[in-house]
Design an enzyme around this catalytic site. Sequence first.
Site, PDB file in Angstrom:
ATOM      1  N   LYS A  13       0.818  -1.217   0.000  1.00  0.00           N
ATOM      2  CA  LYS A  13       0.000   0.000   0.000  1.00  0.00           C
ATOM      3  C   LYS A  13       0.851   1.266   0.000  1.00  0.00           C
ATOM      4  O   LYS A  13       0.583   2.188  -0.754  1.00  0.00           O
ATOM      5  CB  LYS A  13      -0.910   0.057   1.242  1.00  0.00           C
ATOM      6  N   ARG A 153      11.423  -1.181  10.802  1.00  0.00           N
ATOM      7  CA  ARG A 153      10.345  -0.755  11.687  1.00  0.00           C
ATOM      8  C   ARG A 153      10.250  -1.696  12.875  1.00  0.00           C
ATOM      9  O   ARG A 153      10.411  -2.890  12.744  1.00  0.00           O
ATOM     10  CB  ARG A 153       9.009  -0.759  10.913  1.00  0.00           C
ATOM     11  N   ARG A 164      -0.464  -8.545  13.375  1.00  0.00           N
ATOM     12  CA  ARG A 164      -1.037  -7.611  12.386  1.00  0.00           C
ATOM     13  C   ARG A 164      -1.830  -8.353  11.318  1.00  0.00           C
ATOM     14  O   ARG A 164      -2.879  -7.887  10.862  1.00  0.00           O
ATOM     15  CB  ARG A 164       0.082  -6.774  11.746  1.00  0.00           C
TER      16      ARG A 164
END
Length: 211
Positions: A13, A153, A164
């Site tokens: 995305k 990250r 997630r």
Amino acid sequence: MNVILLGAPGAGKGTQASQISDRFGLPHISTGDIFRENIKNATPIGLLAKSYTDKGQLVPDEVTCQIVEDRLSRADCKNGYLLDGFPRTIAQAEALDKFAKIDYVININVDFGLLMDRLCGRRVCKDCGESYHISRLNGETKCSRCGGELYQRKDDNPETVQSRLDVYKAQTAPLIDYYTKKGIILNFTSTDAPPSVLFAEIEAKLIELSK
Ligand code: ADP
Ligand code: ZN
């Protein structure tokens, strides 16, 4: 043109968002980026968000919706925007319906088997946000686009990625149905091909629709 980008973590995305944003002149609004910025600056929102993002859980809907509503009321959103990572729950989508009129939802489908490796091997530029995969970096530690430092990250570790993905399946995937029923969904598939291939498909579709 008001557009939502929907897809599992690791579907690509972010990469698509920055290209769509450049090409169509739409401000790129990523709730994940907004939370990371707040966490970095230790703001009250950041302190709250950190306890959720660290575990791969969603930040509560009320907080997230308020941030987005405020952001969309700014002048740069007057002629359209691109939402990346919002909404992520049915409750967020219903809240959004009250303060926004969405034209299209770009849904990026991806084989779930690819995601764990993609996310755990991801490195991100701290300056421009570009993503890389360690398997293609050959030890390089700087961004080839802007020279910024690459980092991993904090939530790109196996345990948090699993959570997630579980959250995506339980809470976000139902949005595909929600927007299909509204007749505004555009479906695409992310493969191992370079992101430019997918971008060309999305670009062609958006141009066709805006005619
Ligand atoms: P990814 O899609 O790769 O998991 P994001 O950068 O979009 O990552 O989001 C990172 C984290 O920020 C999420 O795991 C979640 O904790 C929080 N977050 C982002 N967007 C939302 C949202 N719409 N609602 C609740 N939490 C969110
Ligand atoms: Zn960079």
